[in-house]
Structure formats: C-alpha cells, structure tokens
Scaffold this motif. Structure first.
Motif, PDB file in Angstrom:
ATOM      1  N   VAL A  36       0.855  -1.183  -0.103  1.00  0.00           N
ATOM      2  CA  VAL A  36      -0.090  -0.068  -0.032  1.00  0.00           C
ATOM      3  C   VAL A  36       1.037   1.392   0.008  1.00  0.00           C
ATOM      4  O   VAL A  36       1.800   1.166   0.739  1.00  0.00           O
ATOM      5  CB  VAL A  36      -0.863  -0.095   1.181  1.00  0.00           C
ATOM      6  N   ILE A  37       0.560   2.144  -0.965  1.00  0.00           N
ATOM      7  CA  ILE A  37       1.652   3.264  -1.214  1.00  0.00           C
ATOM      8  C   ILE A  37       0.787   4.545  -0.822  1.00  0.00           C
ATOM      9  O   ILE A  37      -0.298   4.774  -1.130  1.00  0.00           O
ATOM     10  CB  ILE A  37       1.797   3.398  -2.698  1.00  0.00           C
ATOM     11  N   ASP A  38       1.388   5.242   0.060  1.00  0.00           N
ATOM     12  CA  ASP A  38       1.067   6.726   0.450  1.00  0.00           C
ATOM     13  C   ASP A  38       1.261   7.734  -0.358  1.00  0.00           C
ATOM     14  O   ASP A  38       2.601   7.872  -0.710  1.00  0.00           O
ATOM     15  CB  ASP A  38       1.352   7.163   1.943  1.00  0.00           C
ATOM     16  N   PHE A  39       0.250   8.498  -1.292  1.00  0.00           N
ATOM     17  CA  PHE A  39       0.685   9.192  -2.375  1.00  0.00           C
ATOM     18  C   PHE A  39       0.213  10.994  -1.750  1.00  0.00           C
ATOM     19  O   PHE A  39       0.789  11.915  -2.569  1.00  0.00           O
ATOM     20  CB  PHE A  39      -0.404   9.153  -3.652  1.00  0.00           C
ATOM     21  N   ASP A  40       0.102  11.174  -0.596  1.00  0.00           N
ATOM     22  CA  ASP A  40      -0.225  12.287   0.178  1.00  0.00           C
ATOM     23  C   ASP A  40       1.183  12.979   0.553  1.00  0.00           C
ATOM     24  O   ASP A  40       1.435  13.102   1.680  1.00  0.00           O
ATOM     25  CB  ASP A  40      -1.146  12.261   1.187  1.00  0.00           C
ATOM     26  N   VAL A  41       2.081  13.406  -0.463  1.00  0.00           N
ATOM     27  CA  VAL A  41       3.261  14.214   0.085  1.00  0.00           C
ATOM     28  C   VAL A  41       3.124  15.321   0.674  1.00  0.00           C
ATOM     29  O   VAL A  41       2.109  16.076   0.449  1.00  0.00           O
ATOM     30  CB  VAL A  41       4.075  14.208  -1.403  1.00  0.00           C
ATOM     31  N   GLY A  42       3.772  15.262   1.792  1.00  0.00           N
ATOM     32  CA  GLY A  42       3.855  16.271   2.608  1.00  0.00           C
ATOM     33  C   GLY A  42       2.600  16.202   3.939  1.00  0.00           C
ATOM     34  O   GLY A  42       2.769  16.961   4.871  1.00  0.00           O
ATOM     35  N   LEU A  43       1.640  15.352   3.472  1.00  0.00           N
ATOM     36  CA  LEU A  43       0.774  15.120   4.808  1.00  0.00           C
ATOM     37  C   LEU A  43       0.593  13.535   4.993  1.00  0.00           C
ATOM     38  O   LEU A  43      -0.274  12.846   4.682  1.00  0.00           O
ATOM     39  CB  LEU A  43      -0.569  15.641   4.268  1.00  0.00           C
ATOM     40  N   ARG A  44       1.743  12.907   5.267  1.00  0.00           N
ATOM     41  CA  ARG A  44       1.979  11.411   5.548  1.00  0.00           C
ATOM     42  C   ARG A  44       0.961  11.202   6.665  1.00  0.00           C
ATOM     43  O   ARG A  44       1.220  11.779   7.913  1.00  0.00           O
ATOM     44  CB  ARG A  44       3.372  11.522   5.654  1.00  0.00           C
ATOM     45  N   ASN A  45       0.386  10.008   6.445  1.00  0.00           N
ATOM     46  CA  ASN A  45      -0.599   9.516   7.552  1.00  0.00           C
ATOM     47  C   ASN A  45      -0.995   8.157   7.572  1.00  0.00           C
ATOM     48  O   ASN A  45      -1.206   7.582   8.573  1.00  0.00           O
ATOM     49  CB  ASN A  45      -2.133  10.474   7.544  1.00  0.00           C
ATOM     50  N   LEU A  46      -0.855   7.539   6.235  1.00  0.00           N
ATOM     51  CA  LEU A  46      -1.086   6.085   6.426  1.00  0.00           C
ATOM     52  C   LEU A  46      -0.103   5.344   7.151  1.00  0.00           C
ATOM     53  O   LEU A  46      -0.623   4.240   7.952  1.00  0.00           O
ATOM     54  CB  LEU A  46      -0.639   5.713   4.833  1.00  0.00           C
ATOM     55  N   ASP A  47       0.948   5.846   7.586  1.00  0.00           N
ATOM     56  CA  ASP A  47       2.047   5.313   8.634  1.00  0.00           C
ATOM     57  C   ASP A  47       1.380   5.077   9.818  1.00  0.00           C
ATOM     58  O   ASP A  47       1.448   4.231  10.627  1.00  0.00           O
ATOM     59  CB  ASP A  47       3.632   5.789   8.535  1.00  0.00           C
ATOM     60  N   LEU A  48       0.583   6.144  10.349  1.00  0.00           N
ATOM     61  CA  LEU A  48      -0.073   6.215  11.449  1.00  0.00           C
ATOM     62  C   LEU A  48      -1.073   5.385  11.687  1.00  0.00           C
ATOM     63  O   LEU A  48      -1.356   4.429  12.735  1.00  0.00           O
ATOM     64  CB  LEU A  48      -0.589   7.811  11.772  1.00  0.00           C
ATOM     65  N   ILE A  49      -1.918   5.450  10.580  1.00  0.00           N
ATOM     66  CA  ILE A  49      -3.047   4.513  10.617  1.00  0.00           C
ATOM     67  C   ILE A  49      -2.713   2.980  10.565  1.00  0.00           C
ATOM     68  O   ILE A  49      -3.272   2.030  11.047  1.00  0.00           O
ATOM     69  CB  ILE A  49      -3.821   4.528   9.362  1.00  0.00           C
ATOM     70  N   MET A  50      -1.518   2.751  10.080  1.00  0.00           N
ATOM     71  CA  MET A  50      -0.775   1.204  10.071  1.00  0.00           C
ATOM     72  C   MET A  50       0.074   0.961  11.114  1.00  0.00           C
ATOM     73  O   MET A  50       0.336  -0.075  10.986  1.00  0.00           O
ATOM     74  CB  MET A  50      -0.145   1.138   8.667  1.00  0.00           C
ATOM     75  N   ASN A  51       0.262   1.940  12.014  1.00  0.00           N
ATOM     76  CA  ASN A  51       1.001   1.734  13.066  1.00  0.00           C
ATOM     77  C   ASN A  51       2.368   1.415  12.937  1.00  0.00           C
ATOM     78  O   ASN A  51       2.830   0.664  13.323  1.00  0.00           O
ATOM     79  CB  ASN A  51       0.529   0.722  14.164  1.00  0.00           C
ATOM     80  N   CYS A  52       2.968   2.060  11.917  1.00  0.00           N
ATOM     81  CA  CYS A  52       4.403   1.986  11.667  1.00  0.00           C
ATOM     82  C   CYS A  52       5.068   3.089  11.478  1.00  0.00           C
ATOM     83  O   CYS A  52       6.357   3.221  10.824  1.00  0.00           O
ATOM     84  CB  CYS A  52       4.696   1.367  10.527  1.00  0.00           C
ATOM     85  N   GLU A  53       4.510   4.317  12.018  1.00  0.00           N
ATOM     86  CA  GLU A  53       5.051   5.626  11.896  1.00  0.00           C
ATOM     87  C   GLU A  53       6.587   5.649  12.701  1.00  0.00           C
ATOM     88  O   GLU A  53       7.695   6.514  12.142  1.00  0.00           O
ATOM     89  CB  GLU A  53       4.146   6.685  12.680  1.00  0.00           C
ATOM     90  N   ARG A  54       6.853   4.939  13.659  1.00  0.00           N
ATOM     91  CA  ARG A  54       8.306   4.918  14.075  1.00  0.00           C
ATOM     92  C   ARG A  54       9.189   4.167  13.313  1.00  0.00           C
ATOM     93  O   ARG A  54      10.394   4.111  13.542  1.00  0.00           O
ATOM     94  CB  ARG A  54       8.257   4.555  15.509  1.00  0.00           C
ATOM     95  N   ARG A  55       8.777   3.585  12.225  1.00  0.00           N
ATOM     96  CA  ARG A  55       9.730   2.497  11.462  1.00  0.00           C
ATOM     97  C   ARG A  55      10.167   3.113  10.124  1.00  0.00           C
ATOM     98  O   ARG A  55      10.738   2.615   9.275  1.00  0.00           O
ATOM     99  CB  ARG A  55       9.135   1.259  11.151  1.00  0.00           C
ATOM    100  N   VAL A  56       9.617   4.390   9.593  1.00  0.00           N
ATOM    101  CA  VAL A  56       9.979   5.074   8.356  1.00  0.00           C
ATOM    102  C   VAL A  56      11.528   5.511   8.421  1.00  0.00           C
ATOM    103  O   VAL A  56      11.798   6.495   9.236  1.00  0.00           O
ATOM    104  CB  VAL A  56       8.904   6.185   8.255  1.00  0.00           C
ATOM    105  N   VAL A  57      12.204   4.925   7.584  1.00  0.00           N
ATOM    106  CA  VAL A  57      13.352   5.555   7.488  1.00  0.00           C
ATOM    107  C   VAL A  57      13.576   6.193   6.010  1.00  0.00           C
ATOM    108  O   VAL A  57      13.906   7.278   5.962  1.00  0.00           O
ATOM    109  CB  VAL A  57      14.468   4.290   7.413  1.00  0.00           C
ATOM    110  N   TYR A  58      13.300   5.454   5.029  1.00  0.00           N
ATOM    111  CA  TYR A  58      13.422   6.182   3.878  1.00  0.00           C
ATOM    112  C   TYR A  58      11.935   6.101   3.289  1.00  0.00           C
ATOM    113  O   TYR A  58      11.138   5.391   3.642  1.00  0.00           O
ATOM    114  CB  TYR A  58      14.077   5.238   2.592  1.00  0.00           C
ATOM    115  N   ASP A  59      11.419   6.867   2.115  1.00  0.00           N
ATOM    116  CA  ASP A  59      10.228   6.879   1.727  1.00  0.00           C
ATOM    117  C   ASP A  59      10.070   6.805   0.192  1.00  0.00           C
ATOM    118  O   ASP A  59      11.070   6.698  -0.614  1.00  0.00           O
ATOM    119  CB  ASP A  59       9.498   8.463   2.138  1.00  0.00           C
TER     120      ASP A  59
END
Lengths: 270, 83
Positions: A36-59
């Motif tokens: 699943v790809i988040d296309f909302d550049v600048g307003l990233r939120n899919l990571d929060l909904i999927m509970n992986c916001e602290r594991r984001v290194v590269y995008d």
C-alpha cells in the motif's frame, strides 16, 4: 502482473486512508502479496493508521530520486506478513512525484507483488492525479452527503479521461463505489441519502457499505486497521468489501437499521 | 415531525432535497465534462475580438461543441445588443 487499485474520492475526510489500510490488510490476510503506497506527499498519515510511523526511514520520494532502494523503503507489516507499506515523504514538494518516477516504482513493485493499493490524497491536484494515473481499478470512497457525492462524480470523470488507461485507449478503469459513514437510522428518517440514491446518481457498481461506527476512531487511535476488528460491524463490512473485490459473491449488509422493539424505543429514546 | 406523521411513517427529512440538487448539478457538470479543454479560452478570445467592434457582456457569447459519430460541430452563438 500486479492489480493496481487506487483508493480515491476527491473530497477529503471521507475515509480514503482508513479504507486503504483496511483493504490492503484484508487482501494481504488472504495470502496475496500486497503493498500500500501513500501518495499524500507532505501530509503523510498512512503510517500512523498502519502503526508503523516509528519505522519509517526512507520513503517513496527517496526511491523515485534514487536515494534509496525499494527494499530499504518498504516497511513490512507486523501483523500480516504478506503486507508492505511504502510511506510518503513528509518534507518534499508534491511535484517530486513525477509520472516517470511513479511508473518506475510501480513497475518494479509489479514484479514481486500481486496487489498495489494507491492511497490518494484529497483534491484533484498533482498527487491525486499521480495516484490514479496507473490504476486498473478504482475504489471511490463516498459519504452520503452532497459535497462528497459531487466530488466523487468529478473524480469518475477524471478516471475516464485522464488515467493511463483512458489516454492509451485501453479498457477503462474498473470503478467501485464504497459508501462510508452510512447511518441507516438517519436514512430511515429521511435525513440522509440512501445507498440507492447514491448508486442512482453516480451509476457505478456498489462494492460495499461501511456503517458509521465508533470503532473507526478507536482503531485509528491505536494504529489498527478497522478490518482487523472483526467483531465490529465496520470491520465485517470491510471484510465483505475485500471479498467482493477479490471476486467472491457476498450479499450486501449494514444497509438497513436494526428494527427496535417498543420497549427499547421507549427506554433508549428511539 | 408531528406525532401523526410518525404514525403514518411519513418522511419529513431533507435527503430528497439533497438528491434532487445533486441530480441537477451532476447532470450539468457531466455535460461540460465532454467539452474540449480549449473551449473556455476560445470563448474568451472570441469575446475579446467581438468587443473590438461591439460592446457585449460575457454571457452574450455561447460556444458549444456537438459531437456526432462522424463529425463535431462547433456552435457559436453571439447575441448582439439592441441599437
């Protein structure tokens, strides 16, 4: 070849990211390798909904610009092992998503994944156009409310004229209507557009109806896709929608109010 | 909603208003959807040319494209002011 599905709506706040999280989780749970790809550049939120916001290194943008490989940017879901998340950039400009760059990433993902779910930003600007451009299918998320229905119709027009399938004269993008935040009691009272009303206006096949539910906020609070809450009506409604998307026949549910008896009406205020 | 309406099961809500309004606006916008992108600009430029000679307001020039199977017809309608 992967099936590329965009989750779109035109209007904001109708449940695109909630839907993207649940649909991708539901497909992956059935054993299909899904990203699943988040296309909302600048307003990233899919990571929060999927509970992986602290594991984001590269995008996504790092991958497009060659600053990271796909494998470095993809985050493997901790609950469903066939599910991966490609987060977007929180700092870049929307224009960082070039048509060529997006195509390169989607082609590379197509080699190893069965399903690619594109979570579109609201609006009809660049990010939304990039999210829908390569789609084979579209899940149009709509609330039973005038501005949402109008915007969905606008997005349908864009899918029919500006997508890659439209531009190259291929078979059109397959459209699915997902009606969210549906309240059958209000429909009964004549206060809310019914499923039939929205179907009649938009004239596309109905994928499912997600009832308005407190569970949606509860699950986003915890970063848990609604579809994993299988005791809830919204969770079951998403599960039905995923099953239909994968070709299973399932009768529509959650479209009518639970008829209350005389006493519960008296004591709970109808 | 009165008690009588309640027993008759009559709906007094606003959903039917919403539906009617949507049907009208969506039909109107779908009509414009099939028009070529250059149409608004063409209309503006035509308006500017005509204004060199006669004073007319924006809504006095109508430009439409009718598409048939074999050909498209550009229909230009200019209303001139009364002398």
């Amino acid at each position: 070849m992967a099936r590329i599905i965009v989750v779109t709506s035109g209007k904001g706040g109708v449940g695109k990211t909630t839907t993207s999280a649940s649909i991708s989780t539901g497909i992956a749970k059935r054993g299909h390798k899904t990203v699943v790809i988040d296309f909302d550049v600048g307003l990233r939120n899919l990571d929060l909904i999927m509970n992986c916001e602290r594991r984001v290194v590269y995008d996504f943008v790092n991958v497009i610009q060659g600053e990271a490989t796909l494998n470095q940017a993809l985050i493997r879901d901790k609950r469903v092992d066939t599910l991966y998340i490609l987060p977007t950039s929180q700092t870049r400009e929307k224009e960082a998503l070039t048509k060529e760059g997006v195509e390169k990433v989607i082609n590379e993902l197509s080699e190893t994944f069965d399903y690619i779910i594109c979570d579109s930003p609201a609006g009809i600007e660049h990010g939304a156009m990039m999210a829908l451009y390569y789609a084979d299918e579209a899940v149009v998320v709509t609330n039973p409310e005038v501005s949402s229905v109008r915007d969905s119709d606008r997005i349908l027009g864009i899918l029919q004229s500006k997508s890659r399938r439209a531009e190259t004269g291929q078979e059109p993008v397959k459209e699915h209507l997902l009606l969210t935040r549906y309240n059958p009691e209000r429909v009964d009272r004549g206060e809310m557009l019914s499923v039939a009303d929205v179907e009649e206006i938009l004239a596309i096949p109905l994928l499912g109806v997600i009832p308005e539910s407190q569970i949606v906020l509860n699950s986003s609070n915890q970063g848990l896709p609604v579809i994993l809450e299988m005791e809830s009506d919204a969770g079951q409604a998403y599960d039905d929608a995923v099953a239909r998307l994968l070709g299973e026949e399932r009768e529509q549910r959650f479209m009518t109010s639970q008829k209350k008896g005389f006493f519960s009406r008296m004591f709970k205020g109808g | 909603m009165s008690i009588l309406d309640y027993f008759r099961g009559k709906k007094s809500g606003t959903a039917n208003v919403a539906k009617e309004r949507l049907q009208i606006i969506v039909a109107h916008e779908r009509g414009q959807r099939d028009q070529p992108d250059y149409l608004p600009q063409l209309q503006q430029e035509l308006l500017a040319v005509i204004r060199k000679y006669v004073q007319i307001s924006d809504d006095m020039v109508q430009v439409e494209v009718d598409r048939n199977d074999s050909c498209s017809v550009l229909e230009l309608n200019v209303t001139l002011p009364e002398r």
